[in-house]
Design a protein around this motif. Structure first.
Motif, PDB file in Angstrom:
ATOM      1  N   LEU A   1       7.790 -13.476  20.717  1.00 43.72           N
ATOM      2  CA  LEU A   1       8.338 -13.315  19.362  1.00 43.72           C
ATOM      3  C   LEU A   1       8.122 -11.898  18.875  1.00 43.72           C
ATOM      4  CD1 LEU A   1       9.352 -14.561  16.603  1.00 43.72           C
ATOM      5  CD2 LEU A   1       6.919 -14.919  16.085  1.00 43.72           C
ATOM      6  N   GLU A   2       9.111 -11.348  18.216  1.00 45.69           N
ATOM      7  CA  GLU A   2       8.924 -10.089  17.505  1.00 45.69           C
ATOM      8  C   GLU A   2       9.670 -10.167  16.189  1.00 45.69           C
ATOM      9  OE1 GLU A   2      10.189  -6.415  19.388  1.00 45.69           O
ATOM     10  OE2 GLU A   2       8.755  -5.296  18.183  1.00 45.69           O
ATOM     11  N   LEU A   3       8.955  -9.970  15.101  1.00 48.58           N
ATOM     12  CA  LEU A   3       9.540  -9.944  13.758  1.00 48.58           C
ATOM     13  C   LEU A   3       9.481  -8.502  13.256  1.00 48.58           C
ATOM     14  CD1 LEU A   3       7.914 -13.135  12.181  1.00 48.58           C
ATOM     15  CD2 LEU A   3      10.036 -12.931  13.491  1.00 48.58           C
ATOM     16  N   ARG A   4      10.616  -8.065  12.730  1.00 49.44           N
ATOM     17  CA  ARG A   4      10.731  -6.669  12.350  1.00 49.44           C
ATOM     18  C   ARG A   4      10.376  -6.424  10.895  1.00 49.44           C
ATOM     19  NH1 ARG A   4      16.544  -4.889  13.905  1.00 49.44           N
ATOM     20  NH2 ARG A   4      17.075  -7.012  13.229  1.00 49.44           N
ATOM     21  N   CYS A   5       9.788  -5.253  10.656  1.00 45.88           N
ATOM     22  CA  CYS A   5       9.471  -4.802   9.309  1.00 45.88           C
ATOM     23  C   CYS A   5       9.605  -3.293   9.259  1.00 45.88           C
ATOM     24  CB  CYS A   5       8.066  -5.218   8.910  1.00 45.88           C
ATOM     25  SG  CYS A   5       7.521  -4.557   7.313  1.00 45.88           S
ATOM     26  N   ASN A   6      10.389  -2.797   8.317  1.00 48.13           N
ATOM     27  CA  ASN A   6      10.520  -1.363   8.097  1.00 48.13           C
ATOM     28  C   ASN A   6      10.183  -1.049   6.646  1.00 48.13           C
ATOM     29  OD1 ASN A   6      12.792  -2.050  10.323  1.00 48.13           O
ATOM     30  ND2 ASN A   6      11.923  -0.030  10.649  1.00 48.13           N
ATOM     31  N   TYR A   7       9.600   0.106   6.434  1.00 47.87           N
ATOM     32  CA  TYR A   7       9.240   0.485   5.079  1.00 47.87           C
ATOM     33  C   TYR A   7       9.780   1.869   4.782  1.00 47.87           C
ATOM     34  CZ  TYR A   7       5.629   3.247   7.339  1.00 47.87           C
ATOM     35  OH  TYR A   7       4.973   4.138   8.133  1.00 47.87           O
ATOM     36  N   SER A   8       9.889   2.128   3.499  1.00 45.06           N
ATOM     37  CA  SER A   8      10.346   3.433   3.058  1.00 45.06           C
ATOM     38  C   SER A   8       9.413   3.908   1.957  1.00 45.06           C
ATOM     39  CB  SER A   8      11.781   3.336   2.534  1.00 45.06           C
ATOM     40  OG  SER A   8      12.193   4.554   1.970  1.00 45.06           O
ATOM     41  N   TYR A   9       8.460   4.730   2.341  1.00 48.57           N
ATOM     42  CA  TYR A   9       7.497   5.277   1.395  1.00 48.57           C
ATOM     43  C   TYR A   9       7.264   6.742   1.741  1.00 48.57           C
ATOM     44  CZ  TYR A   9       6.236   0.827  -0.726  1.00 48.57           C
ATOM     45  OH  TYR A   9       6.269  -0.345  -1.423  1.00 48.57           O
ATOM     46  N   GLY A  10       6.778   7.497   0.785  1.00 52.42           N
ATOM     47  CA  GLY A  10       6.533   8.914   1.009  1.00 52.42           C
ATOM     48  C   GLY A  10       5.469   9.167   2.045  1.00 52.42           C
ATOM     49  N   ALA A  11       4.472   8.338   2.089  1.00 56.68           N
ATOM     50  CA  ALA A  11       3.386   8.467   3.050  1.00 56.68           C
ATOM     51  C   ALA A  11       3.106   7.088   3.627  1.00 56.68           C
ATOM     52  CB  ALA A  11       2.142   9.015   2.368  1.00 56.68           C
ATOM     53  N   THR A  12       2.381   7.046   4.706  1.00 60.50           N
ATOM     54  CA  THR A  12       2.083   5.757   5.320  1.00 60.50           C
ATOM     55  C   THR A  12       1.264   4.910   4.358  1.00 60.50           C
ATOM     56  OG1 THR A  12       2.064   6.746   7.518  1.00 60.50           O
ATOM     57  CG2 THR A  12       1.037   4.581   7.263  1.00 60.50           C
ATOM     58  N   PRO A  13       1.819   3.762   4.019  1.00 59.27           N
ATOM     59  CA  PRO A  13       1.068   2.872   3.122  1.00 59.27           C
ATOM     60  C   PRO A  13       0.133   1.955   3.918  1.00 59.27           C
ATOM     61  CG  PRO A  13       3.226   1.950   3.541  1.00 59.27           C
ATOM     62  CD  PRO A  13       3.142   3.239   4.336  1.00 59.27           C
ATOM     63  N   TYR A  14      -0.617   1.161   3.213  1.00 60.13           N
ATOM     64  CA  TYR A  14      -1.320   0.055   3.855  1.00 60.13           C
ATOM     65  C   TYR A  14      -0.273  -0.999   4.208  1.00 60.13           C
ATOM     66  CZ  TYR A  14      -5.483   2.128   1.714  1.00 60.13           C
ATOM     67  OH  TYR A  14      -6.489   2.975   1.323  1.00 60.13           O
ATOM     68  N   LEU A  15      -0.424  -1.641   5.343  1.00 58.08           N
ATOM     69  CA  LEU A  15       0.579  -2.578   5.835  1.00 58.08           C
ATOM     70  C   LEU A  15      -0.055  -3.920   6.163  1.00 58.08           C
ATOM     71  CD1 LEU A  15       2.191   0.035   8.188  1.00 58.08           C
ATOM     72  CD2 LEU A  15       3.334  -0.948   6.187  1.00 58.08           C
ATOM     73  N   PHE A  16       0.652  -4.981   5.820  1.00 54.12           N
ATOM     74  CA  PHE A  16       0.131  -6.331   6.013  1.00 54.12           C
ATOM     75  C   PHE A  16       1.230  -7.245   6.535  1.00 54.12           C
ATOM     76  CE2 PHE A  16      -3.701  -5.757   3.362  1.00 54.12           C
ATOM     77  CZ  PHE A  16      -3.340  -4.684   2.578  1.00 54.12           C
TER      78      PHE A  16
END
Lengths: 113, 113
Positions: free
Chosen positions: B19-34
């Motif tokens: 299984l692979e579930l995708r997640c992409n983010y758009s922030y100025g800097a690397t945020p904390y990710l959960f």
């Protein structure tokens, strides 16, 4: 307590009535959040409390919604003059700090008839 | 604008498959990710989190996630899915500058025999 406690777990109310939803966070957690999850939808941010700072109310959908957090612990989300579109699961979460992550309650399922 | 995207609304996999579930983010800097999981009728449970360091993080229930800065992604993986993994999975981000968590719209996982 050991977890985040929300009450009631289910609430059915008539359109136009006011409701109060309660969240009892984990003792010592300074951050508290309210989210709304409608059927088939993601989590909609409502309000965020952090310590003694002014809450971030930017997610409240209308002035019928309000929330308070007394003594930095228990929080109450109040919805006045409920509408059918308010029907959803209302989730509360608390956090000690970012590194700890967020602990969610089981939610209150609100049904407006 | 800052955002987190889960492009797959619904995924079906066979029991035992990867299984692979995708997640992409758009922030100025690397945020904390959960990553969180929500079983039917339940609240959200933290699977794993990334703050810094090793880009491959291990979580509970045999899940792992890999942070890829170049792709602004934080995909969740599991080598062999079990029927009990059927649930909805939410990616979440928290910027360094402000402890407010934003959730993706969720991916609903169905596991077939």
């Amino acid at each position: 307590g050991a977890g985040v406690s929300q009450s009631p777990s289910n609430k059915v109310t008539e359109k136009g009535k006011d409701v109060e939803l309660r969240c009892d966070p984990i003792s010592g957690h300074t951050a508290l959040y309210w989210y709304r999850q409608s059927l088939g939808q993601g989590l909609e941010f409502l309000i965020y409390f952090q310590g003694n700072s002014a809450p971030d109310k930017s997610g409240l959908p209308s002035d019928r919604f309000s929330a308070e957090r007394t003594g930095g612990s228990v929080s109450t989300l109040t919805i006045q003059r409920t509408q059918q579109e308010d029907s959803a699961v209302y989730l509360c979460a608390s956090s000690l700090d970012i590194a700890s992550g967020y602990t969610f309650g089981s939610g209150t399922r609100l049904t407006v008839v | 604008a800052q955002s987190v995207t889960q492009p797959d609304i619904h995924i079906t996999v066979s029991e035992g498959a990867s299984l692979e579930l995708r997640c992409n983010y758009s922030y100025g800097a690397t945020p904390y990710l959960f990553w969180y999981v929500q079983s039917p009728g339940q609240g959200l449970q933290l699977l794993l989190k990334y703050f810094s360091g090793d880009t491959l993080v291990q979580g509970i229930k045999g899940f792992e996630a890999e942070f890829k800065r170049s792709q602004s992604s934080f995909n969740l993986r599991k080598p062999s899915v079990h029927w009990s993994d059927a649930a909805e999975y939410f990616c979440a981000v928290v910027p360094f500058s402000y402890q407010k968590v934003t959730f993706g719209t969720g991916t609903k996982l169905q596991v077939i025999p």
